[in-house]
Design an enzyme around this catalytic site. Sequence first.
Site, mmCIF file in Angstrom:
data_model
loop_
_atom_site.group_PDB
_atom_site.id
_atom_site.type_symbol
_atom_site.label_atom_id
_atom_site.label_comp_id
_atom_site.label_asym_id
_atom_site.label_seq_id
_atom_site.Cartn_x
_atom_site.Cartn_y
_atom_site.Cartn_z
ATOM 1 N N ASP A 340 0.642 -1.154 0.022
ATOM 2 C CA ASP A 340 -0.068 0.021 -0.040
ATOM 3 C C ASP A 340 0.776 1.322 -0.136
ATOM 4 O O ASP A 340 2.084 1.278 0.290
ATOM 5 C CB ASP A 340 -0.887 0.089 1.021
ATOM 6 C CG ASP A 340 -2.352 -0.571 1.012
ATOM 7 O OD1 ASP A 340 -2.483 -1.060 -0.020
ATOM 8 O OD2 ASP A 340 -3.101 -0.995 2.046
ATOM 9 N N LYS A 362 -3.432 3.300 -3.566
ATOM 10 C CA LYS A 362 -4.715 4.165 -3.837
ATOM 11 C C LYS A 362 -4.516 5.538 -3.195
ATOM 12 O O LYS A 362 -4.603 5.873 -2.196
ATOM 13 C CB LYS A 362 -5.924 3.243 -2.995
ATOM 14 C CG LYS A 362 -5.916 1.941 -3.505
ATOM 15 C CD LYS A 362 -7.259 1.243 -2.595
ATOM 16 C CE LYS A 362 -7.472 -0.055 -2.959
ATOM 17 N NZ LYS A 362 -8.386 -0.650 -2.191
ATOM 18 N N MET A 477 -9.352 9.362 7.563
ATOM 19 C CA MET A 477 -9.780 9.737 5.959
ATOM 20 C C MET A 477 -10.624 10.574 6.323
ATOM 21 O O MET A 477 -11.940 10.758 5.155
ATOM 22 C CB MET A 477 -10.458 8.428 5.171
ATOM 23 C CG MET A 477 -9.265 7.281 5.516
ATOM 24 S SD MET A 477 -10.033 5.769 4.624
ATOM 25 C CE MET A 477 -11.087 5.340 5.954
#
Length: 551
Positions: A340, A362, A477
């Site tokens: 990641d 991502k 987030m």
Amino acid sequence: MTGLVVVGHGTRSAAGVEQFAALVERVRRRGDIGDVEGGFIELSRPPLTDAVGALVARGHRALVALPLVLTGAGHGKGDIPAAMAREQQRHPGLSYRYGRPLGPHPLLHEALEQRIDAAPAGADRADTELAGADRAGTWVALIGRGSTDPDANAEVAKVARLLWEGRGYAGVEPGFISLAQPSVPAVLERLRRLGARRIVVAPYFLFAGVLPDRIVAQSAEFAAAHPDLDVRVAEVIGDCDALADLVLERYAEALGGDIRMNCDTCAYRVLMPGFADKVGRPQRPHDHPDDPVGHHHHRHDHHDHGHGSVAVVGGGPGPDDLITVRGKALLDAADVVVVDRLAPQGLLAGLRPDVLVVDAAKVPRGPSMAQEAINEALVSHARAGRRVVRLKGGDPYVFGRGHEEVQACVAAGVPVTVVPGVSSALAAPALAGVPVTHRGVAHDVTVVSGHLPPGHPDSLVDWAALARARGTVVLLMAVDTIAKIATVLIEHGRAPESPVLAVQDAGLPDQRSVPARLDEIGAVAAREGVGPPAVFVLGPVVALATTGPTG
């Protein structure tokens, strides 16, 4: 007389296959056993099914199956018995007695002693072999294969101690080339710090192979970096009379029903700390490319069991040294790493040169690898027989979609394990000096995804209930949604003056903390350029920060 089938694991090394065949022939020539065959459960020819088939064709209905392994790890405890069970299905009426692993045994220790004493010095050294008087100045690094079975690793440590006792070496330290710690460089560095000037690296392996070659390479690399040390590498045990004697001894034990297996510390029977996933795990045979059933299975189910596996590893909040010990060991042993963007990137620099690194980043509002593609990469590499580590930031089960990846592996029949990590939800506040709970201040903490703003039809968060809570709220987030979240929390009763701390790049050199009131955090975060990765901590615990906010 009962026939003997000697069962090897298999290797990609031609020299290792030749040494195995030579040992089988040596045992056969002894004449103590009427009929002897040897075969492998994977990687090498002949496959086990051919060896068993040959003995059955010559009239044998009772065999001794002897695992040619040094320690009682997964191959000896599960893989070989499962392969023999498959042979019993193929040959109705076939029975077999199972021998125990070869080590520890004095014959092996004597062979190791001979290999150690015969270890040649480097080209720039005058002496070629150790004399008896030189043992007092010689340290030994005994390097085993390494296993996810703690009992097998403990046996290597036991052999190291038995080698040390009474033989006059300065010391013997155990280590491993894969799956377990300490590594070869770590053992050599330990011996150097203990004052060693001469070190013999002794591979605890029966035959040549990829892993013994790796021991040689890592030892040479360490020696090149420390030219003041005399670092030598001994040969593997190899085909020899002592090994043949031990095979015959184990054969006789099996015939007499004396196998003396140690089940008290078997991770498949007893709950061992850190290995709970092994208890009661079904054991399945490996698939050999020359085995008709294995070949068929390979084409359709793609290695239901074998060396191919996936470990979903939480790498922690960012710093390289906050990964768990188990996670680092699996990473060091990996063939493929699917990584990641928020995983500790510095760990990638320490991977072996042959490790394939797959970028599964991502990036917010940027390039992104679809989750379906990530799942397929994990499964396809594991089915190809590779050890795969899915390296994720934080903890894989805290907004990491880790369980989706586990479900994909389970559905594909791929062995998978999860290694928890330090979540940024707890680490970021701690690294900024904020406790998420504190006696008399906060008795509860709620971790919330801010990926979807309040009012979004797909959001599962009860923002009104969250506003009424008195404890700590940690938002992940939430860089793009923090202003909307703050507004809704205030609308439903959270005090506008509630302290908030934004922690960006937690644990990294650029870490910074940005404080604000709840009613101002949206504007402050925008003005200060707070960007991901960032964690927002809300609640009275923010006032307890010990390091103080930095901008």
